[in-house]
Design a protein around this motif. Structure first.
Motif, PDB file in Angstrom:
ATOM      1  N   ASP A 196     -35.959  20.289 -30.556  1.00 35.05           N
ATOM      2  CA  ASP A 196     -37.116  20.899 -31.203  1.00 35.05           C
ATOM      3  C   ASP A 196     -36.904  22.395 -31.354  1.00 35.05           C
ATOM      4  O   ASP A 196     -36.531  23.083 -30.400  1.00 35.05           O
ATOM      5  CB  ASP A 196     -38.390  20.640 -30.389  1.00 35.05           C
ATOM      6  CG  ASP A 196     -38.888  19.208 -30.522  1.00 35.05           C
ATOM      7  OD1 ASP A 196     -38.504  18.543 -31.499  1.00 35.05           O
ATOM      8  OD2 ASP A 196     -39.660  18.754 -29.661  1.00 35.05           O
ATOM      9  N   GLY A 197     -37.150  22.887 -32.562  1.00 36.63           N
ATOM     10  CA  GLY A 197     -36.875  24.279 -32.886  1.00 36.63           C
ATOM     11  C   GLY A 197     -35.637  24.434 -33.732  1.00 36.63           C
ATOM     12  O   GLY A 197     -35.376  25.505 -34.276  1.00 36.63           O
ATOM     13  N   VAL A 198     -34.845  23.347 -33.863  1.00 35.75           N
ATOM     14  CA  VAL A 198     -33.657  23.311 -34.710  1.00 35.75           C
ATOM     15  C   VAL A 198     -33.868  22.213 -35.745  1.00 35.75           C
ATOM     16  O   VAL A 198     -34.191  21.078 -35.389  1.00 35.75           O
ATOM     17  CB  VAL A 198     -32.376  23.047 -33.891  1.00 35.75           C
ATOM     18  CG1 VAL A 198     -31.164  22.936 -34.800  1.00 35.75           C
ATOM     19  CG2 VAL A 198     -32.165  24.151 -32.868  1.00 35.75           C
ATOM     20  N   THR A 199     -33.657  22.542 -37.010  1.00 30.18           N
ATOM     21  CA  THR A 199     -34.025  21.629 -38.092  1.00 30.18           C
ATOM     22  C   THR A 199     -33.197  20.353 -38.118  1.00 30.18           C
ATOM     23  O   THR A 199     -33.743  19.252 -38.296  1.00 30.18           O
ATOM     24  CB  THR A 199     -33.876  22.342 -39.459  1.00 30.18           C
ATOM     25  OG1 THR A 199     -34.607  23.566 -39.425  1.00 30.18           O
ATOM     26  CG2 THR A 199     -34.399  21.468 -40.582  1.00 30.18           C
ATOM     27  N   PHE A 200     -31.875  20.473 -37.922  1.00 29.97           N
ATOM     28  CA  PHE A 200     -31.000  19.323 -38.104  1.00 29.97           C
ATOM     29  C   PHE A 200     -30.361  18.882 -36.781  1.00 29.97           C
ATOM     30  O   PHE A 200     -30.131  19.700 -35.894  1.00 29.97           O
ATOM     31  CB  PHE A 200     -29.899  19.665 -39.116  1.00 29.97           C
ATOM     32  CG  PHE A 200     -30.428  20.144 -40.440  1.00 29.97           C
ATOM     33  CD1 PHE A 200     -31.036  19.263 -41.325  1.00 29.97           C
ATOM     34  CD2 PHE A 200     -30.330  21.482 -40.792  1.00 29.97           C
ATOM     35  CE1 PHE A 200     -31.533  19.700 -42.536  1.00 29.97           C
ATOM     36  CE2 PHE A 200     -30.823  21.931 -42.013  1.00 29.97           C
ATOM     37  CZ  PHE A 200     -31.433  21.034 -42.884  1.00 29.97           C
ATOM     38  N   PRO A 201     -30.034  17.589 -36.648  1.00 27.73           N
ATOM     39  CA  PRO A 201     -29.383  17.111 -35.425  1.00 27.73           C
ATOM     40  C   PRO A 201     -27.934  17.570 -35.344  1.00 27.73           C
ATOM     41  O   PRO A 201     -27.325  17.959 -36.342  1.00 27.73           O
ATOM     42  CB  PRO A 201     -29.473  15.576 -35.568  1.00 27.73           C
ATOM     43  CG  PRO A 201     -29.531  15.337 -37.043  1.00 27.73           C
ATOM     44  CD  PRO A 201     -30.291  16.497 -37.612  1.00 27.73           C
ATOM     45  N   ALA A 202     -27.397  17.526 -34.135  1.00 21.83           N
ATOM     46  CA  ALA A 202     -26.007  17.931 -33.894  1.00 21.83           C
ATOM     47  C   ALA A 202     -25.530  17.245 -32.620  1.00 21.83           C
ATOM     48  O   ALA A 202     -26.245  16.423 -32.039  1.00 21.83           O
ATOM     49  CB  ALA A 202     -25.911  19.446 -33.780  1.00 21.83           C
ATOM     50  N   ALA A 203     -24.323  17.583 -32.176  1.00 23.87           N
ATOM     51  CA  ALA A 203     -23.795  17.003 -30.941  1.00 23.87           C
ATOM     52  C   ALA A 203     -24.460  17.653 -29.730  1.00 23.87           C
ATOM     53  O   ALA A 203     -24.734  18.854 -29.723  1.00 23.87           O
ATOM     54  CB  ALA A 203     -22.280  17.200 -30.872  1.00 23.87           C
ATOM     55  N   GLU A 204     -24.705  16.858 -28.707  1.00 28.31           N
ATOM     56  CA  GLU A 204     -25.347  17.365 -27.494  1.00 28.31           C
ATOM     57  C   GLU A 204     -24.342  18.089 -26.608  1.00 28.31           C
ATOM     58  O   GLU A 204     -23.221  17.615 -26.386  1.00 28.31           O
ATOM     59  CB  GLU A 204     -25.969  16.203 -26.712  1.00 28.31           C
ATOM     60  CG  GLU A 204     -26.666  16.627 -25.435  1.00 28.31           C
ATOM     61  CD  GLU A 204     -27.309  15.459 -24.702  1.00 28.31           C
ATOM     62  OE1 GLU A 204     -27.968  15.704 -23.670  1.00 28.31           O
ATOM     63  OE2 GLU A 204     -27.141  14.312 -25.156  1.00 28.31           O
ATOM     64  N   VAL A 205     -24.741  19.258 -26.125  1.00 20.21           N
ATOM     65  CA  VAL A 205     -23.948  20.033 -25.170  1.00 20.21           C
ATOM     66  C   VAL A 205     -24.807  20.226 -23.926  1.00 20.21           C
ATOM     67  O   VAL A 205     -25.850  20.865 -23.988  1.00 20.21           O
ATOM     68  CB  VAL A 205     -23.542  21.411 -25.743  1.00 20.21           C
ATOM     69  CG1 VAL A 205     -22.760  22.211 -24.704  1.00 20.21           C
ATOM     70  CG2 VAL A 205     -22.747  21.258 -27.025  1.00 20.21           C
ATOM     71  N   GLN A 206     -24.367  19.657 -22.804  1.00 23.53           N
ATOM     72  CA  GLN A 206     -25.126  19.830 -21.563  1.00 23.53           C
ATOM     73  C   GLN A 206     -24.672  21.119 -20.867  1.00 23.53           C
ATOM     74  O   GLN A 206     -23.482  21.397 -20.750  1.00 23.53           O
ATOM     75  CB  GLN A 206     -24.934  18.647 -20.626  1.00 23.53           C
ATOM     76  CG  GLN A 206     -25.867  18.700 -19.417  1.00 23.53           C
ATOM     77  CD  GLN A 206     -25.697  17.502 -18.497  1.00 23.53           C
ATOM     78  OE1 GLN A 206     -24.822  17.486 -17.645  1.00 23.53           O
ATOM     79  NE2 GLN A 206     -26.535  16.508 -18.680  1.00 23.53           N
ATOM     80  N   ILE A 207     -25.653  21.890 -20.430  1.00 26.30           N
ATOM     81  CA  ILE A 207     -25.389  23.175 -19.780  1.00 26.30           C
ATOM     82  C   ILE A 207     -25.909  23.139 -18.350  1.00 26.30           C
ATOM     83  O   ILE A 207     -27.048  22.735 -18.100  1.00 26.30           O
ATOM     84  CB  ILE A 207     -26.081  24.333 -20.537  1.00 26.30           C
ATOM     85  CG1 ILE A 207     -25.692  24.334 -22.015  1.00 26.30           C
ATOM     86  CG2 ILE A 207     -25.743  25.670 -19.884  1.00 26.30           C
ATOM     87  CD1 ILE A 207     -24.260  24.620 -22.270  1.00 26.30           C
ATOM     88  N   GLU A 208     -25.078  23.567 -17.423  1.00 28.27           N
ATOM     89  CA  GLU A 208     -25.471  23.673 -16.020  1.00 28.27           C
ATOM     90  C   GLU A 208     -25.452  25.148 -15.620  1.00 28.27           C
ATOM     91  O   GLU A 208     -24.397  25.801 -15.687  1.00 28.27           O
ATOM     92  CB  GLU A 208     -24.511  22.890 -15.128  1.00 28.27           C
ATOM     93  CG  GLU A 208     -24.502  21.392 -15.393  1.00 28.27           C
ATOM     94  CD  GLU A 208     -23.483  20.682 -14.535  1.00 28.27           C
ATOM     95  OE1 GLU A 208     -23.842  19.688 -13.896  1.00 28.27           O
ATOM     96  OE2 GLU A 208     -22.313  21.132 -14.497  1.00 28.27           O
ATOM     97  N   PHE A 209     -26.592  25.651 -15.219  1.00 24.61           N
ATOM     98  CA  PHE A 209     -26.694  27.021 -14.735  1.00 24.61           C
ATOM     99  C   PHE A 209     -26.589  26.965 -13.216  1.00 24.61           C
ATOM    100  O   PHE A 209     -27.519  26.535 -12.527  1.00 24.61           O
ATOM    101  CB  PHE A 209     -28.024  27.639 -15.167  1.00 24.61           C
ATOM    102  CG  PHE A 209     -28.168  27.779 -16.659  1.00 24.61           C
ATOM    103  CD1 PHE A 209     -27.879  28.977 -17.284  1.00 24.61           C
ATOM    104  CD2 PHE A 209     -28.586  26.700 -17.434  1.00 24.61           C
ATOM    105  CE1 PHE A 209     -28.008  29.111 -18.663  1.00 24.61           C
ATOM    106  CE2 PHE A 209     -28.715  26.822 -18.810  1.00 24.61           C
ATOM    107  CZ  PHE A 209     -28.426  28.027 -19.426  1.00 24.61           C
ATOM    108  N   MET A 210     -25.450  27.387 -12.687  1.00 18.72           N
ATOM    109  CA  MET A 210     -25.172  27.264 -11.268  1.00 18.72           C
ATOM    110  C   MET A 210     -25.812  28.409 -10.492  1.00 18.72           C
ATOM    111  O   MET A 210     -25.693  29.579 -10.880  1.00 18.72           O
ATOM    112  CB  MET A 210     -23.660  27.248 -11.019  1.00 18.72           C
ATOM    113  CG  MET A 210     -22.895  26.287 -11.914  1.00 18.72           C
ATOM    114  SD  MET A 210     -23.475  24.558 -11.786  1.00 18.72           S
ATOM    115  CE  MET A 210     -22.989  24.189 -10.105  1.00 18.72           C
TER     116      MET A 210
END
Length: 394
Positions: free
Chosen positions: A165-179
């Motif tokens: 949500d907030g981005v118009t088109f779908p794309a590949a998912e990138v998971q981010i871990e903030f350590m």
């Protein structure tokens, strides 16, 4: 009269999460800009097109919003167990300065992809197919971030069906871990809760005494109850950004909060530190219609959150603020936790102006101090344009 030709600098224009910015490799910058200082700042300001009294960025790469006036500098990391150093600059739109005091969580989603594509990650760490784990050293805040980047046939996979949500088109998912996203005893602002409390009574001119949670997690953030400052938590950008008086009051709240958090020593210093701290106001779940016209149901979210960035209400949610939201929600008794219904939780779904977002965090007490080991969220990223950016030599 003779004028010098423009500089021609390799650059990539990328979207990361709900933000976009101009990405550089450190050694591609002119030699004078490969080190911090006034000359680097002047160059990057000119790249973005700031300062712009018209607030349009017509003569630069910026988009004249806090989400699109951003620069990133990346280099191979010499830090053990890290692949890439990530330096972020938040460019002011109408003033001649760049704030280096914090991170951009949204653009973090693009850092791993850029690093792989531009040879900043050892080839041995990139699978033929699967997921590349990119270990990022966030130089602004001295923290580790881990990006899980999808790889297909040895190259970054940017397209996909992940919707944000907030981005118009779908794309590949990138998971981010903030350590370890909260500041430690040596970090800026001290412990995760710099006042020593999960909630404080806080007096601000024009607001009076309100309840607030001050937290260092992801990015220094001040959480207040929407009702205490005259809002519902369902507001969209126009309700605040078109109200000059409201913007001044929010800036006062931010400045006094920065002082209370120990981020500045004098209230006047807040003017030169616009990127941090963030202000966010929260409320229990309620039905509303997002900025795209999509209905958001109270039953689908745990809490409402609206956040200010660079003096304006953000159109969605900053990634670093999402880390702060998830962390605060995981600690019983904070303003965020209570608005979400209280109790113990390891994840929260919050409603923002563009829709919803889920963020997870596990908090625990160690020797009487709250700490969080990791916060996790998913974003997406893609290259919008690559080549060279041209900059007048003035």
């Amino acid at each position: 009269m003779t004028f010098a030709p423009q500089l021609k600098i390799p650059a990539t224009y990328m979207r990361g999460g709900t933000s976009k910015g101009v990405f550089f490799k450190l050694d591609d910058l002119p030699e004078f800009a490969q080190k911090p200082g006034v000359e680097r700042d002047r160059l990057l300001l000119r790249v973005i097109g700031s300062p712009d009294p018209y607030a349009k960025h017509t003569d630069g790469m910026g988009g004249a919003t806090s989400s699109t006036s951003k620069t990133v500098i990346l280099s191979r990391s010499d830090k053990a167990n890290h692949d890439v150093d990530y330096l972020f600059g938040q460019v002011s739109i109408d003033k001649p300065f760049i704030d280096w005091s914090g991170n951009c969580g949204n653009l973090t989603a693009a850092v791993g992809s850029f690093a792989i594509t531009n040879g900043l990650v050892d080839a041995s760490r990139i699978p033929k197919n699967g997921t590349a784990v990119v270990r990022i050293w966030q130089a602004n805040i001295q923290k580790t971030i881990v990006a899980h980047v999808p790889i297909t046939n040895g190259s970054v996979q940017e397209t996909g069906d992940f919707e944000l949500d907030g981005v118009t088109f779908p794309a590949a998912e990138v998971q981010i871990e903030f350590m370890d996203p909260a500041s430690d005893e040596d970090g800026e602002g001290g412990a995760m809760f710099p006042t020593g409390n999960v909630v404080d009574s806080f007096e601000v001119p024009n607001f009076g005494t309100i309840q607030a949670t001050f937290i260092n997690a992801g990015i220094p953030t001040i959480f207040v109850n929407a009702a205490d400052i005259g809002y519902t938590g369902t507001e969209l950008q126009g309700a605040i950004n078109e109200d000059a008086e409201a913007l001044l009051k929010f800036e006062a709240l931010r400045a006094y909060g920065a002082l209370k958090m120990g981020l500045i020593n004098d209230i006047e210093e807040a003017a030169s530190r616009q990127h941090t701290p963030k202000i966010a106001f929260v409320a229990p779940p309620a039905n509303y219609v997002s900025s795209s016209g999509k209905p958001v149901r109270a039953g689908d979210i745990d809490v409402l959150v609206r956040a200010m960035s660079m003096g304006k209400l953000h159109h969605a949610m900053m990634g670093t603020a999402a880390v702060a939201i998830g962390t605060a929600a995981a600690v019983p008794g904070t303003v965020v936790n209570l608005a979400a219904g209280g109790g113990d939780r390891e994840a929260v779904v919050f409603g923002h102006p563009s829709g919803t977002l889920r963020v997870g965090a596990v908090a625990k007490q160690v020797n009487g101090q709250w700490t969080v080991t990791k916060a996790i969220m998913s974003r997406s990223a893609r290259v919008l344009m690559e080549g060279w950016v041209r900059v007048p030599q003035d």
